[in-house]
Design an enzyme around this catalytic site. Sequence first.
Site, PDB file in Angstrom:
ATOM      1  N   GLU A 163      32.937  -8.211  62.540  1.00 13.41           N
ATOM      2  CA  GLU A 163      31.816  -7.101  62.244  1.00 13.41           C
ATOM      3  C   GLU A 163      32.138  -5.869  62.932  1.00 13.41           C
ATOM      4  O   GLU A 163      31.404  -4.784  62.850  1.00 13.41           O
ATOM      5  CB  GLU A 163      30.487  -7.450  62.558  1.00 13.41           C
ATOM      6  CG  GLU A 163      30.203  -8.885  61.701  1.00 13.41           C
ATOM      7  CD  GLU A 163      28.811  -9.312  61.807  1.00 13.41           C
ATOM      8  OE1 GLU A 163      27.750  -8.554  61.584  1.00 13.41           O
ATOM      9  OE2 GLU A 163      28.607 -10.223  62.598  1.00 13.41           O
ATOM     10  N   SER A 169      27.103 -10.684  58.510  1.00 12.23           N
ATOM     11  CA  SER A 169      27.477  -9.752  57.629  1.00 12.23           C
ATOM     12  C   SER A 169      28.202 -10.241  56.441  1.00 12.23           C
ATOM     13  O   SER A 169      29.102  -9.556  55.739  1.00 12.23           O
ATOM     14  CB  SER A 169      28.455  -8.436  58.340  1.00 12.23           C
ATOM     15  OG  SER A 169      27.707  -7.769  59.163  1.00 12.23           O
ATOM     16  N   TYR A 171      27.306  -3.036  52.297  1.00 10.02           N
ATOM     17  CA  TYR A 171      27.871  -2.035  53.112  1.00 10.02           C
ATOM     18  C   TYR A 171      28.822  -1.052  51.986  1.00 10.02           C
ATOM     19  O   TYR A 171      28.989   0.214  52.674  1.00 10.02           O
ATOM     20  CB  TYR A 171      28.854  -2.562  54.085  1.00 10.02           C
ATOM     21  CG  TYR A 171      28.042  -3.335  54.978  1.00 10.02           C
ATOM     22  CD1 TYR A 171      27.217  -3.077  55.861  1.00 10.02           C
ATOM     23  CD2 TYR A 171      28.409  -4.732  55.204  1.00 10.02           C
ATOM     24  CE1 TYR A 171      26.576  -3.972  56.810  1.00 10.02           C
ATOM     25  CE2 TYR A 171      27.820  -5.636  56.167  1.00 10.02           C
ATOM     26  CZ  TYR A 171      26.857  -5.134  56.976  1.00 10.02           C
ATOM     27  OH  TYR A 171      26.184  -6.000  57.725  1.00 10.02           O
ATOM     28  N   ARG A 174      15.899  -8.586  62.867  1.00 13.17           N
ATOM     29  CA  ARG A 174      15.607  -8.644  61.486  1.00 13.17           C
ATOM     30  C   ARG A 174      15.666 -10.026  60.983  1.00 13.17           C
ATOM     31  O   ARG A 174      16.448 -10.892  61.544  1.00 13.17           O
ATOM     32  CB  ARG A 174      16.548  -7.640  60.781  1.00 13.17           C
ATOM     33  CG  ARG A 174      16.335  -7.438  59.131  1.00 13.17           C
ATOM     34  CD  ARG A 174      17.217  -6.851  58.595  1.00 13.17           C
ATOM     35  NE  ARG A 174      18.394  -7.962  58.271  1.00 13.17           N
ATOM     36  CZ  ARG A 174      19.733  -8.011  58.308  1.00 13.17           C
ATOM     37  NH1 ARG A 174      20.196  -6.917  58.956  1.00 13.17           N
ATOM     38  NH2 ARG A 174      20.364  -9.159  58.139  1.00 13.17           N
ATOM     39  N   ASP A 223      15.633 -12.611  57.860  1.00 10.96           N
ATOM     40  CA  ASP A 223      16.201 -12.645  56.279  1.00 10.96           C
ATOM     41  C   ASP A 223      15.290 -13.872  55.871  1.00 10.96           C
ATOM     42  O   ASP A 223      15.186 -14.866  56.373  1.00 10.96           O
ATOM     43  CB  ASP A 223      17.560 -12.916  56.138  1.00 10.96           C
ATOM     44  CG  ASP A 223      18.274 -11.466  56.629  1.00 10.96           C
ATOM     45  OD1 ASP A 223      17.686 -10.516  56.472  1.00 10.96           O
ATOM     46  OD2 ASP A 223      19.504 -11.819  57.015  1.00 10.96           O
ATOM     47  N   GLU A 278      17.760 -16.759  58.418  1.00 12.69           N
ATOM     48  CA  GLU A 278      18.193 -16.306  59.695  1.00 12.69           C
ATOM     49  C   GLU A 278      17.668 -15.146  60.212  1.00 12.69           C
ATOM     50  O   GLU A 278      16.994 -14.388  59.543  1.00 12.69           O
ATOM     51  CB  GLU A 278      20.097 -16.077  59.448  1.00 12.69           C
ATOM     52  CG  GLU A 278      20.341 -14.981  58.274  1.00 12.69           C
ATOM     53  CD  GLU A 278      21.654 -14.964  58.261  1.00 12.69           C
ATOM     54  OE1 GLU A 278      22.423 -14.233  58.918  1.00 12.69           O
ATOM     55  OE2 GLU A 278      22.138 -15.596  57.342  1.00 12.69           O
ATOM     56  N   ASN A 338      18.641 -11.764  62.483  1.00  8.89           N
ATOM     57  CA  ASN A 338      19.984 -10.816  63.136  1.00  8.89           C
ATOM     58  C   ASN A 338      19.448 -10.139  64.242  1.00  8.89           C
ATOM     59  O   ASN A 338      18.206  -9.382  64.202  1.00  8.89           O
ATOM     60  CB  ASN A 338      20.118  -9.904  62.093  1.00  8.89           C
ATOM     61  CG  ASN A 338      21.534  -9.256  62.369  1.00  8.89           C
ATOM     62  OD1 ASN A 338      21.706  -8.480  63.450  1.00  8.89           O
ATOM     63  ND2 ASN A 338      22.323  -9.015  61.429  1.00  8.89           N
TER      64      ASN A 338
END
Length: 321
Positions: free
Chosen positions: A34, A162, A228, A266, A268, A281, A283
Amino acid sequence: MSAVNDMIRVPALRTTDPAVFGRVAVLLGGTSAEREVSLNSGANVLAALRARGVDAHAIDGIPALVEQLAAKRFDRVFNILHGGDGENGVLQGLLQAFAIPYTGPDVLGSALTMDKVRTKQVWLAEGLPTARFVRLPHGADVATAVRELGFPVFIKPSAEGSSVGVFRVMGESDLAPAVEFAKTYDGELLAEQLVAGGEYTVGILGDIALPSVKIVPPGEWYDYHAKYISDDTQYICPGLSGDDEAEIRRLAMAGFRSAGCSGWGRVDVMRHADGRFALMEVNTAPGMTSHSLVPKAAGQVGIDFAELCWRILEKTLGGAA
């Protein structure tokens, strides 16, 4: 602002004096898969902090940071090193050994949530909902495990982010690429039930669960390109309303805290067609690019990007909530 956002009380800033932070290292780049995203995020954070008067400097990767810390050139670290040692507890342990304050969760929260399988095991033990999954150690029979779980599934590394190395397997005809990848991948994988409902994410900022964001990708799923590169991905914030919005935010905070996390991050979440939520998950160093979701959610409660970076950095001050 909507009624949902009106329920979110944003506390006053703890300080308006950038000098209290001292010299700040914005840790970015590194060597994980990443890296490019991290460089992008880090450049944005650096610019935002400097715009508010913070004495911030970019440091590319952990070895360069160690050299600077040994020379006592920094007072704290804003970690925006995505993936790898930036999120798996290695960096956090290093910084604690140097007694340097840093952003994001500590060693336990970082190490645990970098491992999707172990995070899910904790959630299940805590009675929190997550998608059905099968752990795939290196060398496991991927095809057999997937058939036992049942199509459709995602096959993904347990410790990457990602959307790196993720395969969407709708049926037998999609299995071959994932099986071949598994043969060359040294780490652990998991096969995870594909939840066919809505896709959401909830940013966490201290004790605040920010408004949910519903993600509507232009293609069939939210892959690396949709995250992205594409400008066609839709982000709806708040993603839900009323009791549903309150519940997804409550669940996200419970998932974050049960995994040993604090600071910011964050979570999800997927929603089944019947309305049930499934934690997916966590982050611990979320993206801070033009396409990133925590800044979008913060903006809904009146926190612009520069203030968001400031508030994250404030959490490194002693006694910060």
